[in-house]
Design a protein around this motif. Structure first.
Motif, PDB file in Angstrom:
ATOM      1  N   LEU A  26      40.875   3.406  41.254  1.00 56.83           N
ATOM      2  CA  LEU A  26      40.591   3.175  42.674  1.00 56.83           C
ATOM      3  C   LEU A  26      41.721   3.644  43.581  1.00 56.83           C
ATOM      4  O   LEU A  26      41.478   3.995  44.742  1.00 56.83           O
ATOM      5  CB  LEU A  26      40.298   1.691  42.909  1.00 56.83           C
ATOM      6  CG  LEU A  26      39.024   1.165  42.237  1.00 56.83           C
ATOM      7  CD1 LEU A  26      38.866  -0.324  42.486  1.00 56.83           C
ATOM      8  CD2 LEU A  26      37.796   1.920  42.734  1.00 56.83           C
ATOM      9  N   GLU A  27      42.939   3.681  43.073  1.00 54.59           N
ATOM     10  CA  GLU A  27      44.051   4.114  43.924  1.00 54.59           C
ATOM     11  C   GLU A  27      43.971   5.596  44.267  1.00 54.59           C
ATOM     12  O   GLU A  27      44.649   6.058  45.187  1.00 54.59           O
ATOM     13  CB  GLU A  27      45.386   3.812  43.253  1.00 54.59           C
ATOM     14  CG  GLU A  27      45.736   4.736  42.107  1.00 54.59           C
ATOM     15  CD  GLU A  27      47.099   4.420  41.510  1.00 54.59           C
ATOM     16  OE1 GLU A  27      47.892   5.361  41.374  1.00 54.59           O
ATOM     17  OE2 GLU A  27      47.351   3.245  41.179  1.00 54.59           O
ATOM     18  N   HIS A  28      43.126   6.346  43.551  1.00 55.41           N
ATOM     19  CA  HIS A  28      42.996   7.776  43.831  1.00 55.41           C
ATOM     20  C   HIS A  28      41.929   8.071  44.885  1.00 55.41           C
ATOM     21  O   HIS A  28      41.781   9.230  45.300  1.00 55.41           O
ATOM     22  CB  HIS A  28      42.666   8.534  42.544  1.00 55.41           C
ATOM     23  CG  HIS A  28      43.772   8.509  41.534  1.00 55.41           C
ATOM     24  ND1 HIS A  28      45.002   9.093  41.766  1.00 55.41           N
ATOM     25  CD2 HIS A  28      43.845   7.945  40.302  1.00 55.41           C
ATOM     26  CE1 HIS A  28      45.778   8.902  40.716  1.00 55.41           C
ATOM     27  NE2 HIS A  28      45.107   8.209  39.820  1.00 55.41           N
ATOM     28  N   ALA A  29      41.189   7.050  45.320  1.00 56.77           N
ATOM     29  CA  ALA A  29      40.148   7.276  46.325  1.00 56.77           C
ATOM     30  C   ALA A  29      40.711   7.862  47.624  1.00 56.77           C
ATOM     31  O   ALA A  29      40.145   8.825  48.164  1.00 56.77           O
ATOM     32  CB  ALA A  29      39.381   5.985  46.592  1.00 56.77           C
ATOM     33  N   PRO A  30      41.817   7.339  48.169  1.00 55.74           N
ATOM     34  CA  PRO A  30      42.363   7.950  49.392  1.00 55.74           C
ATOM     35  C   PRO A  30      42.742   9.416  49.209  1.00 55.74           C
ATOM     36  O   PRO A  30      42.536  10.234  50.116  1.00 55.74           O
ATOM     37  CB  PRO A  30      43.596   7.084  49.693  1.00 55.74           C
ATOM     38  CG  PRO A  30      43.278   5.759  49.079  1.00 55.74           C
ATOM     39  CD  PRO A  30      42.542   6.101  47.813  1.00 55.74           C
ATOM     40  N   LEU A  77      31.404   6.929  50.805  1.00 54.53           N
ATOM     41  CA  LEU A  77      30.890   7.677  49.659  1.00 54.53           C
ATOM     42  C   LEU A  77      31.980   7.924  48.620  1.00 54.53           C
ATOM     43  O   LEU A  77      31.748   7.791  47.416  1.00 54.53           O
ATOM     44  CB  LEU A  77      30.304   9.013  50.125  1.00 54.53           C
ATOM     45  CG  LEU A  77      28.936   8.967  50.796  1.00 54.53           C
ATOM     46  CD1 LEU A  77      28.567  10.349  51.329  1.00 54.53           C
ATOM     47  CD2 LEU A  77      27.871   8.478  49.822  1.00 54.53           C
ATOM     48  N   VAL A  78      33.166   8.291  49.101  1.00 53.58           N
ATOM     49  CA  VAL A  78      34.286   8.528  48.181  1.00 53.58           C
ATOM     50  C   VAL A  78      34.633   7.245  47.436  1.00 53.58           C
ATOM     51  O   VAL A  78      34.832   7.246  46.211  1.00 53.58           O
ATOM     52  CB  VAL A  78      35.516   9.055  48.948  1.00 53.58           C
ATOM     53  CG1 VAL A  78      36.746   9.087  48.042  1.00 53.58           C
ATOM     54  CG2 VAL A  78      35.238  10.447  49.505  1.00 53.58           C
ATOM     55  N   ARG A  79      34.699   6.152  48.166  1.00 55.31           N
ATOM     56  CA  ARG A  79      35.005   4.862  47.544  1.00 55.31           C
ATOM     57  C   ARG A  79      33.915   4.473  46.542  1.00 55.31           C
ATOM     58  O   ARG A  79      34.205   4.001  45.441  1.00 55.31           O
ATOM     59  CB  ARG A  79      35.117   3.798  48.633  1.00 55.31           C
ATOM     60  CG  ARG A  79      35.422   2.394  48.133  1.00 55.31           C
ATOM     61  CD  ARG A  79      36.850   2.244  47.701  1.00 55.31           C
ATOM     62  NE  ARG A  79      37.125   0.881  47.265  1.00 55.31           N
ATOM     63  CZ  ARG A  79      38.308   0.447  46.861  1.00 55.31           C
ATOM     64  NH1 ARG A  79      39.336   1.273  46.857  1.00 55.31           N
ATOM     65  NH2 ARG A  79      38.482  -0.804  46.476  1.00 55.31           N
ATOM     66  N   SER A  80      32.660   4.717  46.919  1.00 52.99           N
ATOM     67  CA  SER A  80      31.544   4.409  46.027  1.00 52.99           C
ATOM     68  C   SER A  80      31.602   5.258  44.765  1.00 52.99           C
ATOM     69  O   SER A  80      31.294   4.783  43.666  1.00 52.99           O
ATOM     70  CB  SER A  80      30.220   4.639  46.755  1.00 52.99           C
ATOM     71  OG  SER A  80      29.126   4.496  45.883  1.00 52.99           O
ATOM     72  N   PHE A  81      32.007   6.514  44.912  1.00 48.43           N
ATOM     73  CA  PHE A  81      32.141   7.424  43.778  1.00 48.43           C
ATOM     74  C   PHE A  81      33.135   6.859  42.765  1.00 48.43           C
ATOM     75  O   PHE A  81      32.889   6.855  41.552  1.00 48.43           O
ATOM     76  CB  PHE A  81      32.600   8.788  44.295  1.00 48.43           C
ATOM     77  CG  PHE A  81      32.591   9.883  43.277  1.00 48.43           C
ATOM     78  CD1 PHE A  81      31.410  10.505  42.926  1.00 48.43           C
ATOM     79  CD2 PHE A  81      33.767  10.307  42.685  1.00 48.43           C
ATOM     80  CE1 PHE A  81      31.397  11.529  41.984  1.00 48.43           C
ATOM     81  CE2 PHE A  81      33.766  11.329  41.753  1.00 48.43           C
ATOM     82  CZ  PHE A  81      32.580  11.941  41.401  1.00 48.43           C
ATOM     83  N   SER A  82      34.258   6.342  43.265  1.00 45.97           N
ATOM     84  CA  SER A  82      35.288   5.778  42.388  1.00 45.97           C
ATOM     85  C   SER A  82      34.833   4.468  41.756  1.00 45.97           C
ATOM     86  O   SER A  82      35.020   4.245  40.557  1.00 45.97           O
ATOM     87  CB  SER A  82      36.585   5.551  43.177  1.00 45.97           C
ATOM     88  OG  SER A  82      37.103   6.764  43.668  1.00 45.97           O
ATOM     89  N   THR A  83      34.243   3.589  42.559  1.00 49.61           N
ATOM     90  CA  THR A  83      33.825   2.291  42.026  1.00 49.61           C
ATOM     91  C   THR A  83      32.699   2.443  41.010  1.00 49.61           C
ATOM     92  O   THR A  83      32.632   1.688  40.033  1.00 49.61           O
ATOM     93  CB  THR A  83      33.388   1.345  43.155  1.00 49.61           C
ATOM     94  OG1 THR A  83      32.372   1.972  43.945  1.00 49.61           O
ATOM     95  CG2 THR A  83      34.561   0.997  44.053  1.00 49.61           C
ATOM     96  N   SER A  84      31.834   3.432  41.210  1.00 46.91           N
ATOM     97  CA  SER A  84      30.758   3.669  40.245  1.00 46.91           C
ATOM     98  C   SER A  84      31.324   4.099  38.898  1.00 46.91           C
ATOM     99  O   SER A  84      30.844   3.672  37.840  1.00 46.91           O
ATOM    100  CB  SER A  84      29.794   4.737  40.770  1.00 46.91           C
ATOM    101  OG  SER A  84      29.114   4.284  41.911  1.00 46.91           O
ATOM    102  N   TYR A  85      32.357   4.941  38.943  1.00 46.92           N
ATOM    103  CA  TYR A  85      32.997   5.383  37.704  1.00 46.92           C
ATOM    104  C   TYR A  85      33.648   4.202  36.983  1.00 46.92           C
ATOM    105  O   TYR A  85      33.546   4.068  35.757  1.00 46.92           O
ATOM    106  CB  TYR A  85      34.037   6.456  38.010  1.00 46.92           C
ATOM    107  CG  TYR A  85      34.779   6.941  36.790  1.00 46.92           C
ATOM    108  CD1 TYR A  85      34.172   7.798  35.880  1.00 46.92           C
ATOM    109  CD2 TYR A  85      36.089   6.531  36.542  1.00 46.92           C
ATOM    110  CE1 TYR A  85      34.845   8.240  34.753  1.00 46.92           C
ATOM    111  CE2 TYR A  85      36.770   6.964  35.421  1.00 46.92           C
ATOM    112  CZ  TYR A  85      36.145   7.818  34.530  1.00 46.92           C
ATOM    113  OH  TYR A  85      36.819   8.240  33.412  1.00 46.92           O
TER     114      TYR A  85
END
Length: 226
Positions: A26-30, A77-85
């Motif tokens: 999650l820290e890579h989302a930004p 969307l970016v955050r959702s992409f990470s949380t889904s993974y």
């Protein structure tokens, strides 16, 4: 330099490992969001969108507001992409780590421990790519706590995987990492890995200009793959 040791995973590490993995992803989302904003495709798209809204509404303020809404939606969307993974990993191999890595053939899971706490992790298993099965093993789930980065923990964990594969007669180790994980890329390249491919993991990934890089390290004593 802080003192740490590398050891095999134990059941009591379960919660710490899952938390470390989730935080590490999650820290890579930004960084992923910034990458999207810096891409020429995104900048052109936002400019065209602003001009279209400005022309249709007649007010530049509305155009800016519309762009702001798009940027906010993109971050979600970016955050959702990470949380889904993260959810996918926690519900599959990281749901039962012992079965996935300690009881499965040619697989293992290590943690780095310092001061009685888990500060790093890595796994190895047969690769998903059928073409690599029997030839290589895959390094997976590498993550190190922020407080212990730059102290050789990642290098030590990577070394465990390389030694494990070499001891079992495999000719290579493969892995995948995202384009925004620049420090990880430098680590792997420093350990002898070479980038051999890249792909977008989904349609959403393509829209966000996001790619996954494939790396491969051919082990000494074996012929490099063509």
């Amino acid at each position: 330099m802080a003192s740490y040791r590398i050891r095999q995973y134990r059941d009591q590490d379960y919660d710490a490992v899952r938390t470390l993995f989730a935080h590490g992803i999650l820290e890579h989302a930004p960084a992923g969001y910034r990458h999207f904003l810096h891409s020429a495709r995104a900048q052109l798209g936002l400019l065209v969108f602003f001009v279209a809204v400005r022309a249709a509404a007649g007010y530049w303020v509305l155009g800016l507001g519309a762009v702001a809404l798009v940027l906010a939606a993109t971050w979600l969307l970016v955050r959702s992409f990470s949380t889904s993974y993260v959810r996918q990993a926690l519900s599959t191999d990281l749901c039962d780590i012992t079965t996935s890595y300690l009881r499965a053939p040619d697989s293992c899971f290590w943690v780095a421990e310092a001061g009685g706490s888990v500060v790093g992790m890595v796994a190895v298993a047969p690769p998903q790519d059928p073409a690599e099965r029997g030839v290589a093993l895959e390094l997976k789930r590498m993550s190190v706590s922020k407080d212990y980065r730059g102290q050789g923990v990642s290098k030590a964990l990577c070394g465990e995987v390389l030694r494990f594969a070499r001891a079992r007669g495999y000719g290579a180790v493969v892995l995948s990492t995202s384009m925004v994980q620049v420090a990880a890329q430098r680590l792997y390249e420093g350990q002898g890995f070479k980038k051999v491919g890249a792909f977008s993991p989904s349609l959403l990934g393509s829209l966000l200009c996001f790619q996954i890089f494939h790396y491969r390290c051919d082990l000494p004593g074996h012929t490099a793959a063509p």
